[in-house]
Motif scaffolding. Structure first.
Motif, PDB file in Angstrom:
ATOM      1  N   ALA A 164      20.089  52.095  33.405  1.00 30.37           N
ATOM      2  CA  ALA A 164      20.463  52.881  34.575  1.00 30.37           C
ATOM      3  C   ALA A 164      20.212  54.371  34.353  1.00 30.37           C
ATOM      4  N   ASN A 165      19.940  55.043  35.454  1.00 32.64           N
ATOM      5  CA  ASN A 165      19.871  56.502  35.379  1.00 32.64           C
ATOM      6  C   ASN A 165      21.286  57.044  35.412  1.00 32.64           C
ATOM      7  N   LYS A 166      21.405  58.319  35.044  1.00 38.65           N
ATOM      8  CA  LYS A 166      22.740  58.882  35.016  1.00 38.65           C
ATOM      9  C   LYS A 166      23.420  58.789  36.376  1.00 38.65           C
ATOM     10  N   SER A 167      22.605  58.979  37.423  1.00 41.69           N
ATOM     11  CA  SER A 167      23.191  58.991  38.760  1.00 41.69           C
ATOM     12  C   SER A 167      23.708  57.611  39.173  1.00 41.69           C
ATOM     13  N   THR A 168      23.052  56.558  38.650  1.00 41.77           N
ATOM     14  CA  THR A 168      23.437  55.215  39.083  1.00 41.77           C
ATOM     15  C   THR A 168      24.373  54.534  38.100  1.00 41.77           C
ATOM     16  N   ARG A 169      24.763  55.274  37.054  1.00 39.35           N
ATOM     17  CA  ARG A 169      25.533  54.657  35.988  1.00 39.35           C
ATOM     18  C   ARG A 169      27.010  54.647  36.326  1.00 39.35           C
ATOM     19  N   LYS A 170      27.423  53.661  37.126  1.00 38.91           N
ATOM     20  CA  LYS A 170      28.835  53.580  37.488  1.00 38.91           C
ATOM     21  C   LYS A 170      29.459  52.444  36.690  1.00 38.91           C
ATOM     22  N   ILE A 171      30.181  52.824  35.658  1.00 41.60           N
ATOM     23  CA  ILE A 171      30.649  51.818  34.704  1.00 41.60           C
ATOM     24  C   ILE A 171      31.498  50.709  35.329  1.00 41.60           C
ATOM     25  N   PRO A 172      32.490  51.031  36.178  1.00 45.15           N
ATOM     26  CA  PRO A 172      33.282  49.928  36.758  1.00 45.15           C
ATOM     27  C   PRO A 172      32.413  48.939  37.526  1.00 45.15           C
ATOM     28  N   VAL A 173      31.446  49.470  38.286  1.00 47.05           N
ATOM     29  CA  VAL A 173      30.564  48.582  39.047  1.00 47.05           C
ATOM     30  C   VAL A 173      29.787  47.680  38.102  1.00 47.05           C
ATOM     31  N   LEU A 174      29.259  48.284  37.042  1.00 45.44           N
ATOM     32  CA  LEU A 174      28.469  47.495  36.094  1.00 45.44           C
ATOM     33  C   LEU A 174      29.315  46.413  35.439  1.00 45.44           C
ATOM     34  N   ILE A 175      30.549  46.756  35.107  1.00 42.04           N
ATOM     35  CA  ILE A 175      31.423  45.748  34.488  1.00 42.04           C
ATOM     36  C   ILE A 175      31.649  44.590  35.436  1.00 42.04           C
ATOM     37  N   ILE A 176      31.936  44.930  36.680  1.00 37.96           N
ATOM     38  CA  ILE A 176      32.197  43.860  37.652  1.00 37.96           C
ATOM     39  C   ILE A 176      30.959  42.989  37.833  1.00 37.96           C
ATOM     40  N   ILE A 177      29.804  43.645  37.995  1.00 35.91           N
ATOM     41  CA  ILE A 177      28.572  42.862  38.183  1.00 35.91           C
ATOM     42  C   ILE A 177      28.317  41.964  36.969  1.00 35.91           C
ATOM     43  N   SER A 178      28.509  42.511  35.770  1.00 36.50           N
ATOM     44  CA  SER A 178      28.245  41.720  34.563  1.00 36.50           C
ATOM     45  C   SER A 178      29.137  40.495  34.522  1.00 36.50           C
ATOM     46  N   ILE A 179      30.414  40.693  34.777  1.00 38.02           N
ATOM     47  CA  ILE A 179      31.340  39.569  34.684  1.00 38.02           C
ATOM     48  C   ILE A 179      31.033  38.539  35.760  1.00 38.02           C
ATOM     49  N   VAL A 180      30.881  39.022  36.992  1.00 32.19           N
ATOM     50  CA  VAL A 180      30.667  38.079  38.099  1.00 32.19           C
ATOM     51  C   VAL A 180      29.381  37.292  37.884  1.00 32.19           C
ATOM     52  N   SER A 181      28.279  37.987  37.534  1.00 30.91           N
ATOM     53  CA  SER A 181      27.027  37.239  37.450  1.00 30.91           C
ATOM     54  C   SER A 181      27.025  36.271  36.280  1.00 30.91           C
ATOM     55  N   SER A 182      27.641  36.648  35.142  1.00 27.29           N
ATOM     56  CA  SER A 182      27.613  35.663  34.057  1.00 27.29           C
ATOM     57  C   SER A 182      28.509  34.477  34.364  1.00 27.29           C
ATOM     58  N   VAL A 183      29.634  34.712  35.037  1.00 28.85           N
ATOM     59  CA  VAL A 183      30.487  33.579  35.406  1.00 28.85           C
ATOM     60  C   VAL A 183      29.757  32.663  36.381  1.00 28.85           C
ATOM     61  N   VAL A 184      29.098  33.265  37.365  1.00 28.35           N
ATOM     62  CA  VAL A 184      28.389  32.444  38.359  1.00 28.35           C
ATOM     63  C   VAL A 184      27.281  31.627  37.683  1.00 28.35           C
ATOM     64  N   ILE A 185      26.476  32.295  36.842  1.00 27.08           N
ATOM     65  CA  ILE A 185      25.381  31.583  36.174  1.00 27.08           C
ATOM     66  C   ILE A 185      25.935  30.466  35.294  1.00 27.08           C
ATOM     67  N   TYR A 186      26.977  30.799  34.535  1.00 22.19           N
ATOM     68  CA  TYR A 186      27.555  29.791  33.638  1.00 22.19           C
ATOM     69  C   TYR A 186      28.090  28.613  34.439  1.00 22.19           C
ATOM     70  N   TYR A 187      28.803  28.921  35.504  1.00 21.99           N
ATOM     71  CA  TYR A 187      29.395  27.839  36.287  1.00 21.99           C
ATOM     72  C   TYR A 187      28.302  26.941  36.846  1.00 21.99           C
ATOM     73  N   ILE A 188      27.286  27.558  37.466  1.00 23.35           N
ATOM     74  CA  ILE A 188      26.242  26.756  38.102  1.00 23.35           C
ATOM     75  C   ILE A 188      25.540  25.866  37.078  1.00 23.35           C
ATOM     76  N   PHE A 189      25.128  26.454  35.961  1.00 24.69           N
ATOM     77  CA  PHE A 189      24.310  25.673  35.045  1.00 24.69           C
ATOM     78  C   PHE A 189      25.128  24.758  34.160  1.00 24.69           C
ATOM     79  N   HIS A 190      26.274  25.216  33.720  1.00 27.61           N
ATOM     80  CA  HIS A 190      27.051  24.405  32.795  1.00 27.61           C
ATOM     81  C   HIS A 190      27.828  23.311  33.532  1.00 27.61           C
ATOM     82  N   SER A 191      28.497  23.711  34.589  1.00 23.13           N
ATOM     83  CA  SER A 191      29.420  22.764  35.216  1.00 23.13           C
ATOM     84  C   SER A 191      28.779  21.983  36.341  1.00 23.13           C
TER      85      SER A 191
END
Lengths: 336, 157, 504
Positions: free
Chosen positions: B118-145
């Motif tokens: 990310a560029n400095k302007s787009t580096r919003k840590i809370p947003v990134l944390i949320i996106i990281s958690i949500v997308s890995s949970v979704v991917i894991y759920y879909i493929f694993h379960s």
């Protein structure tokens, strides 16, 4: 300069997050380990299986090993009450998949489904493990329809014809195989038994063998009768006999090699194997489920279509049976 | 500087690779009695690699001469630090996956990789944390379960 | 024939089966469009679900997945320069430059129509003349395959970019990487250096995705400090004029026939068809220098050939029970599990199901067209997701896809390894595509050479005297000669610029 600041922020963030997550994971880990060593051990006995079981098929999707595994899996699912996931781990004559099971967590959720080739890989010196490296859960079915097929226009009417011709013309009968595979061993046994010399060529997998026979590039293809019934019905191919000890009920009209004067008999067996450290009770539970499936009428009816004989052998019987087979193969391979 | 000599360097590397490949083939054993064994093709290919690498080296020198005559190239130097860091992230991701499990390593990887890109302007840590958690949970759920792809479950399993 | 087809249609035109086809196409498109996930994986995942269905329904779902899975690859190829599947590598060559020029909409229109008509043509061929074609395909033995592979390998010259020697080198490296693992025929482990996990060698998917996707993220990481110029996708039109379409007629037909032919031959597979068709289109074009700069011809060639390979691959399956690639091998497994014995009798004994499959293919093809057209604007919107978020998620999906190949982490490691190789190759100006082509074709070359020699008992002459093999080798010779001659002529025309081109 700004780069430096952002970098230091990044490093701090990394540290913070890893500390937080590290703490979380430690908690999880301690929970987990407590569970594993504590009361869970006892509950595991009764609760197995509590999640999907992965059956590793060390062959490609669509082949006979895969199909047998999937059909058995369909019924095992009902017996065990958990999904049976068939994972194809293809490559290097099945040794990649076998190795993966050996290296996997011995918790009863990773099991190998494979056949005779496991023994051959060891005998040919390609791997250093064999059937005795696994904790066998038993044999589930036998394929007694190992056969030689020819094009229907072939000059060979039966096995005697072929052997007589091969005796007069050494190296003139072209016969397809997959070098180092199960069929290769059959050909060696026949050559040895009859004192003949065949032109053994590699054409690849079962379907590639059929292609080669259709294109008239080879005279004979050793394969499993269940894979070619449609070609025989349509009068494209003919069988020269099967390598069973006696005639088989599923195919009463097909003569055996022994009847035709060649003392060669082979059975393809399919077994389940767990990693060595898997708890006994888990293996036993799985084995019992296999036994129930193999005796299930519906299953037997479905298996009939691919001309395989559902046969249950418990772990000990399976071990003895495979050991005997292994010794025979070693003997065949020693004096080539 | 690297740009100017790149062909010469890569050519020399490939020449060595070809020679090494050729030498390795001597350890290959014939297991069947057919006309050509497992060493035949690798030898042919390694010889070709050597020949073509010589061409590349020669062309590299020609180009060097050509470049010396013309003006100095003005190439902006790319930032290699983030590249190396990305690689370290990916390797860490791979190494930690069997023990920590897919879900946790993916979340960690996604966050740091996103942060890095990310560029400095787009580096919003809370947003990134949320996106990281949500997308890995979704991917894991879909493929694993849902699809039963047996992703490493690690300590959560 | 016609009444059989009508019967086939009536069998699948139930609400439930249409719904399954729709689901199949959508899921296939999703799998195809995500780099790292493929039609093969989609079918492998859904195969167990079909057990409980009656054969026609189960096979219809699988057909939807197949068509969707092959077609979906065009989306990331055009928008992100990432081939979603091996069959859409060549789509990136011109599709992505078109999108960068602001012509993403047009590139989509060309690609979608080419996919639809390529698929349609091959399905019609499949329905009408699969038995004779299947019988022709089995006549191809090791000698013929060897010649075809040699011919296809010479196409590397056309896919090399600026420097032919670097292209050839990439191709050789591809063949070399494919040699890691068990040797064909005798399974002797080569270049494994004692690591047993290398015994099976590298799988195509991690190699491809590593080379193209992982390397891309490394490049992005490198440029992140700069503000990246983003193409403006908003004002692109979608409509194509009749004239534009008609101009692609011959290109479309040639590419579809190439795809069909490669699909029919068991073992070569759709991954090569798009590259061969692209190279053929480039070689026959009046202005080959425009290829790679974003012209529709490249997109049409790639997308029509990969969809035409679908019908092609089904020809030997339906007419003879012989699977041509991993997807058809799984379809064959599906047939067997539904109690159908694949083989030459399948059409006679289970004509209802075979024609049901044909009908399902035709329907799925239409749905593919519809969904891609409807979704087109949406896909382009995907690009408004910032790259720093999109790319890491794609990497994660690539990891899942690589893991799913053989359910082991080794393939994820291979993915990263080839990502680094791809990055280094780009830095040193080596083209990536020849490596993929060499990787796919290398094992075929060696296997068929060795099998041929076993068959002829050590005699090399059949490679030259078998008619089909000889024809392909002659064709190879002439195409190389022609290329060489053309190059010389060009060289005379422009001297200084050429110097720059050849050597850089």
């Amino acid at each position: 300069m700004k780069g430096k600041i952002s970098r230091s922020i990044l490093i701090i963030a990394m540290l913070l997050l890893s500390v937080i997550l590290g703490a979380c994971s430690e908690k999880e880990a301690s929970n987990q380990s407590a569970g594993k060593e504590g009361p869970k051990q006892t509950s595991e006995k009764s609760s197995y299986p509590s999640k999907p079981i992965q059956v590793i098929v060390p062959a490609g999707a669509g082949g006979d090993t895969d199909l047998n595994a999937r059909l058995l899996g369909k019924y095992l699912e009902k017996e065990l009450g958990q999904p049976i996931v068939i994972s194809n781990v293809n490559g290097a004559g099945g040794s990649v998949g076998a190795k993966q099971v050996l290296d996997s967590n011995p918790d009863g959720y990773n099991v190998l489904f494979f056949h005779n080739s496991l023994l051959l890989n060891k005998i040919l010196g390609l791997v250093d493990y064999s059937y005795d490296s696994f904790k066998l859960a038993g044999i589930s079915l036998l394929d007694q329809g190992n056969t030689f097929i020819v094009n229907s226009k072939s000059k060979f009417k039966d096995l005697k014809d072929m052997i007589a011709y091969a005796k007069k013309n050494p190296g003139k009968v072209t016969i397809a195989t997959e070098v180092g595979g199960f069929t290769h061993l059959q050909l060696k046994a026949l050559e040895k038994d009859q004192g003949i010399k065949l032109n053994i060529v590699d054409v690849g997998s079962a379907s590639e063998k059929i292609t080669a026979l259709m294109g008239n590039r080879v005279d004979i293809v050793p394969t499993s009768l269940g894979l070619v019934t449609d070609y025989i019905k349509s009068k494209k191919f003919r069988t020269l006999g099967i390598m069973a000890k006696d005639r088989v009920d599923l195919m009463p009209d097909v003569p055996t090699f022994i009847e035709q004067g060649a003392n060669v008999s082979f059975e393809k067996f399919f077994f389940y194997g767990f990693p060595k450290e898997t708890p006994d009770d888990v293996v036993e539970k799985f084995s019992k489920a296999v036994e129930k499936v193999v005796n299930n009428k519906e299953y037997i009816e479905e298996a009939k279509k691919s001309l395989v004989t559902p046969t249950y052998m418990n772990p000990q019987e399976a071990f003895d049976y495979i050991k005997e087979t292994d010794e025979y193969y070693k003997e065949l391979n020693s004096d080539q | 500087m690297l740009q100017r000599y790149s062909d010469i360097y890569s050519g020399i590397f490939l020449l060595l690779l070809g020679i090494g490949m050729y030498l390795t083939t001597f350890s290959f054993k014939e297991l069947t009695s057919s006309k050509i064994g497992p060493a035949f093709m690798p030898q042919i290919i390694s010889i070709f690699i050597c020949i073509v690498s010589v061409f590349i080296i020669v062309n590299g020198f020609k180009r060097l001469k050509f470049l010396n005559e013309s003006k100095e190239e003005q190439v902006e130097k790319p930032a290699y630090f983030p590249v190396v860091l990305s690689l370290v992230l990916m390797i860490g991701y791979l190494i930690l996956m069997p023990s920590l499990g897919f879900l946790m390593t993916t979340t960690l990887y996604l966050f740091f990789q996103m942060y890095l890109l990310a560029n400095k302007s787009t580096r919003k840590i809370p947003v990134l944390i949320i996106i990281s958690i949500v997308s890995s949970v979704v991917i894991y759920y879909i493929f694993h379960s849902l699809f039963y792809v047996m992703l490493p479950s690690g300590i959560l399993g | 024939m016609l009444e059989m087809l009508i019967a086939g249609f009536t069998a699948v035109l139930t609400f439930k089966i249409i719904l399954l086809i729709v689901l199949g196409v959508i899921l296939g498109l999703i799998f195809g469009s995500i780099p790292g996930l493929t039609a093969t994986m989609a079918i492998a995942i859904c195969l167990p679900i079909t057990y409980g269905m009656e054969p026609a329904a189960g096979m219809s779902l699988l057909m939807g997945l197949y068509i969707g899975g092959v077609s979906g690859g065009l989306i990331p190829a055009i928008l992100l320069k990432l081939p979603g599947t091996p069959s859409s590598i060549a789509t990136t060559f011109d599709g992505y430059p078109m999108a960068q020029k602001g012509l993403a909409g047009k590139a989509f229109s060309y690609a979608i129509l080419a996919s639809f008509f390529g698929g349609l043509l091959s399905i019609i061929v499949l329905i009408l003349i699969s038995p004779p074609l299947g019988n022709l395909a089995v006549q191809f033995g090791p000698f013929e395959y060897f010649a075809i592979v040699i011919f296809s390998l010479t196409l590397i010259a056309s896919l090399s970019g600026d420097s032919i020697s670097k292209g050839i080198m990439a191709g050789l490296l591809g063949i070399g990487f494919a040699m890691v693992g068990s040797a064909p025929i005798d399974a002797f482990p080569r270049f494994t250096f004692g690591f047993s996990s290398l015994d099976a060698g590298f799988n195509l998917l991690p190699v491809l995705i590593g080379l193209f996707a992982i390397s891309e993220i490394l490049l992005t990481a490198e440029q992140k400090m700069k503000t990246k110029l983003k193409a403006d996708y908003s004002n692109s039109g979608y409509r194509l004029t009749i004239k534009e379409l008609a101009g692609q007629g011959w290109n479309f037909l040639r590419s579809s026939l190439i795809g069909l032919g490669i699909g029919i031959l068991p073992g070569i597979g759709g991954g090569t068809s798009n590259l061969v068709a692209y190279a053929a289109a480039k070689n026959q074009s009046k202005n080959p220098e425009k290829f790679g700069t974003g012209i529709p011809d490249g997109v049409v060639a790639s997308e029509s050939s990969n969809n035409a390979a679908i019908g092609g691959a089904l020809v030997p399956l339906v007419s003879l029970g012989i699977p041509g690639d991993t997807v058809t091998a799984m379809l064959l497994g599906g047939l067997v599990l539904h109690g159908l014995q694949p083989g030459p009798m399948l059409i006679q004994t289970h004509g209802d199901i075979v024609y049901g499959i044909f009908a399902a293919l035709l329907i799925a093809n239409v749905f593919m067209l519809a969904f891609l057209y409807l979704g087109m604007r949406g896909f382009i919107k995907l690009l408004s997701i910032p790259q720093h978020i999109l790319l890491p998620i794609i990497i994660t999906l690539c990891v899942v896809g690589a893991y799913g190949v053989n359910n082991r982490l080794f393939d994820v490691g291979a993915l990263l390894f080839f990502g680094v190789i791809g990055y280094l190759m780009m830095k040193f100006n080596f083209p990536l595509t020849p490596l993929v082509l060499g990787f796919i074709l290398g094992p075929l070359l060696e296997t068929n050479l060795r099998r041929g020699l076993m068959l002829s008992q050590g005699d090399f002459t059949p490679f030259l005297t078998e008619p089909i093999a000889a024809a392909f080798l002659l064709l190879t010779f002439f195409s190389l000669f022609f290329k060489f001659w053309k190059n010389r002529k060009n060289r005379k025309d422009l001297n200084v610029t050429d110097h720059n081109n050849v050597t850089s």
